[in-house]
Design a protein around this motif. Structure first.
Motif, PDB file in Angstrom:
ATOM      1  N   ALA A  11     -62.304  21.518   3.799  1.00 50.88           N
ATOM      2  CA  ALA A  11     -63.456  22.377   3.535  1.00 50.88           C
ATOM      3  C   ALA A  11     -64.284  21.881   2.355  1.00 50.88           C
ATOM      4  O   ALA A  11     -65.472  22.182   2.253  1.00 50.88           O
ATOM      5  N   GLY A  92     -66.659  17.869   2.027  1.00 53.48           N
ATOM      6  CA  GLY A  92     -66.351  18.850   3.047  1.00 53.48           C
ATOM      7  C   GLY A  92     -66.672  18.298   4.426  1.00 53.48           C
ATOM      8  O   GLY A  92     -67.526  17.416   4.586  1.00 53.48           O
ATOM      9  N   HIS A 122     -56.055  22.163   4.148  1.00 59.11           N
ATOM     10  CA  HIS A 122     -56.738  23.283   3.491  1.00 59.11           C
ATOM     11  C   HIS A 122     -55.984  23.711   2.236  1.00 59.11           C
ATOM     12  O   HIS A 122     -54.799  24.061   2.288  1.00 59.11           O
ATOM     13  N   VAL A 134     -61.676  31.234   6.327  1.00 60.70           N
ATOM     14  CA  VAL A 134     -62.332  29.951   6.065  1.00 60.70           C
ATOM     15  C   VAL A 134     -62.097  28.991   7.228  1.00 60.70           C
ATOM     16  O   VAL A 134     -63.022  28.337   7.724  1.00 60.70           O
ATOM     17  N   LEU A 138     -64.782  27.133   9.893  1.00 54.83           N
ATOM     18  CA  LEU A 138     -64.850  25.687  10.105  1.00 54.83           C
ATOM     19  C   LEU A 138     -64.633  25.340  11.578  1.00 54.83           C
ATOM     20  O   LEU A 138     -65.317  24.486  12.142  1.00 54.83           O
TER      21      LEU A 138
END
Length: 470
Positions: A11, A92, A122, A134, A138
Motif C-alpha cells: 500500500a 505504493g 501489508h 485497506v 486495493l
C-alpha cells in the motif's frame, strides 16, 4: 515458454516489500530454482541486492519511461531460462505520474500488462481489522490487477495476527504468512536508500537470514503457486514477432558501425517514445565501482545486442578510461562519499582529461558532478574534480530532487540528433553552487510542460542529473 511471474506490492513505501522479496528470492534460489529478478520503477540499489540473492542480473521495468513493447521484450528475455520471475514493486502499488509512455509508472501497470498476480505485503502495525478495509480497497481499485494473496508484516502478537488475518480472509483473500516485528533482519540504509549491495557487510549471511525469516513465517509454496504465466498477444511477442525484433536496428545482427553511418536525424526518426536508445559509440568505457554503480542493466544489454562493446574501469582504483574506446560514460553513484579518493586519483583524473581531448565523455548525476570543477562533501570540504565543465556541487546543504523527467537533446550528441526525446528520472540530494554554459538537454517533470535547461555540454563533454532509461 515464459516463466510464471508474480509481483510483490504494498500500500505504501516501507511496508516490507524488500524484506519479503529478498527473503523469497534467496529461499527459492537455495532450493535450486532459477529466479529471474525484476524491479519496477527507477531504482539502482534494489536490483543489486536481487542479483546477490539469486545469482542472476535483474532488469528494471517502468511503464512511465518505457513503451509496452519494450516492457514485453525485457520481461520475456528475463524469463527465458527461469523457473519463476519475481518482481519487486516501488512505493505504493498504484503510485505513479501522468504522461507516461505506457502507463503511470505504477507497479500495478507492469503486473497488468504482463498478466502477473500480485502478492501484497501489508504493514499491520497500528491496525487490526482495519487492515481488511485497506486491502479491500486495493483489491477492488483496478480490475486489471489480481491480488492473489496477502502477507502481513510487523505483526505484534498471535492475537494481532488473528485479528488482522481473519478479517482479510473474510474478504476471500488468502493470508499467506505473517512476519513478526524484527529489526534484526533490516538492511543498513543511507540517504538514497539501502547501502549498496557491494558495501553491505556479510551480505550472504544477511540474505540467508532473510530467507530463514521468510521461510519460518510465510507459506513459500503457496506464494509460488500464485505466480502466473505472462499474457500473450499484444504483451509478449510470439516467435515471429521475436524474430522481427531481433532483425531490427537495435540487435546484434545490426552492428553499431551501421547505426553510426546514418545521420543523427535518421537515428532519431522512427523511435517511439519509451524505446531503447541505440548505443552512443562502438566501444564504450564505463566507470564501475562503489562511486559509479548506477547503470541500468537493460541499457548495457541493449547496447551489447546492437554490437557495442562495454569496457569497465574503476576510478576508485585510480584507473583511467581505456584509451582504445570511442566514448566514456560516467554513471551515477555515490561520488560524494569518495570525493577525497577521487580527487587524489590522478591517473583517473588526468586520463579522463586526455580522453576528453579527442573523444566524447558523458556523466549522469554523480558522474556529472565529477566532471565539474569541485564537489563539496557533507562536511563542507571542497574537493577538486576533473574540471571539464563549469560546475560546482555541494552536499553540505542537502535538498532532495526526485521525479520522472522528459527531456530533449539541446544539440547534436552521440545519443542522437538535437531534439531527440529521452525519458528517465532524477534522484539526488546535491545542490548546484555554479552551473555555467550551454545545456545538455531541455527537460521537464511529469507535471509540467515547460522545458528548462538541464546539465551542460561543452567541447565533447556533457552531463546532467538526468538518468536515462529510454
Amino acid at each position: 515458454m515464459n516463466a510464471p511471474g508474480l509481483l510483490i506490492g504494498a500500500a505504501r513505501s516501507s511496508s516490507g516489500k524488500t524484506t519479503l522479496t529478498l527473503g523469497l528470492m534467496r529461499a527459492l534460489t537455495r532450493r535450486g530454482l532459477h529466479v529471474a529478478p525484476v524491479k519496477c520503477g527507477p531504482d539502482y540499489i534494489d536490483p543489486a541486492f536481487h542479483a546477490a540473492a539469486t545469482g542472476h542480473d535483474g532488469v528494471n521495468l517502468d511503464s512511465w519511461a518505457m513503451d509496452a513493447d519494450l516492457i514485453a521484450r525485457l520481461a520475456a528475455r528475463a524469463g527465458e531460462d527461469a523457473d519463476i520471475v519475481i518482481a519487486e514493486g516501488a512505493m505504493g502499488l498504484f503510485d505513479g505520474a501522468p504522461g507516461g509512455a505506457a502507463g503511470t509508472g505504477a507497479s500495478a501497470d507492469v503486473a497488468a500488462m504482463l498478466g502477473w498476480s500480485v502478492v501484497l505485503v501489508h504493514d499491520v502495525s497500528g491496525q487490526a481489522q482495519t487492515a481488511a478495509a485497506v486491502v479491500r480497497g486495493l483489491a477492488a481499485h483496478d480490475a486489471r490487477v489480481n491480488i492473489a494473496g496477502i502477507v502481513l508484516n510487523r505483526v505484534g502478537s498471535e492475537r494481532h495476527r488473528r485479528l488482522a488475518g481473519e478479517a482479510i480472509e473474510a474478504l476471500g483473500l488468502p493470508v499467506l504468512g505473517a512476519l513478526p516485528r524484527d529489526e534484526s533482519v533490516a538492511l543498513p540504509e543511507r540517504h538514497l536508500g539501502l547501502v549498496q549491495a557491494g558495501e553491505t557487510p556479510e551480505l550472504d549471511a544477511r540474505l540467508d537470514a532473510l530467507a530463514d525469516f521468510v521461510e519460518a513465517h510465510v507459506d513459500v509454496d503457496a506464494i509460488v503457486a500464485c505466480a502466473t504465466v505472462a499474457a500473450t498477444g499484444d504483451v509478449i511477442p510470439d516467435a515471429s514477432r521475436k524474430r522481427s525484433v531481433r532483425e531490427s536496428s537495435m540487435t546484434a545482427e545490426a552492428p553499431v558501425a551501421a547505426l553510426d553511418s546514418r545521420s543523427p536525424a535518421s537515428r532519431a526518426s522512427g523511435m517511439t517514445s519509451g524505446a531503447v536508445i541505440p548505443p552512443p559509440a562502438q566501444r564504450i568505457a564505463v566507470a564501475r565501482d562503489d562511486a559509479f554503480s548506477f547503470f541500468y542493466p537493460h541499457l548495457a544489454q541493449s547496447w551489447r545486442d546492437a554490437g557495442a562493446e562495454l569496457l569497465f574501469f574503476s576510478p576508485l582504483a585510480d584507473e583511467a578510461p581505456p584509451d582504445d574506446c570511442d566514448l566514456c560514460w560516467l554513471p551515477g553513484g555515490y561520488p560524494e562519499l569518495h570525493a577525497g579518493r577521487l580527487s587524489a586519483a590522478r591517473a583517473f583524473i588526468d586520463g579522463l582529461r586526455r580522453f576528453s581531448d579527442r573523444r566524447w565523455v558523458h556523466g549522469e548525476c554523480g558522474g556529472y558532478m565529477v566532471l565539474g570543477r569541485a564537489l563539496i562533501d557533507a562536511a563542507g570540504d571542497a574537493h577538486e574534480m576533473a574540471g571539464l565543465l563549469e560546475l560546482e556541487t555541494s552536499f553540505a546543504t542537502r535538498k532532495l530532487h526526485l521525479g520522472y523527467r522528459r527531456a530533449r537533446l539541446a544539440a547534436q550528441h552521440p545519443l542522437g540528433a538535437a531534439g531527440l526525446p529521452l525519458r528517465g528520472h532524477e534522484f539526488h540530494y546535491a545542490s548546484v553552487i555554479r552551473e555555467e554554459g550551454a545545456p545538455f538537454a531541455l527537460a521537464h517533470d511529469a507535471y509540467s510542460d515547460e522545458p528548462r535547461p538541464a546539465g551542460l555540454a561543452r567541447n565533447g563533454v556533457s552531463g546532467s542529473f538526468f538518468h536515462l532509461m529510454a
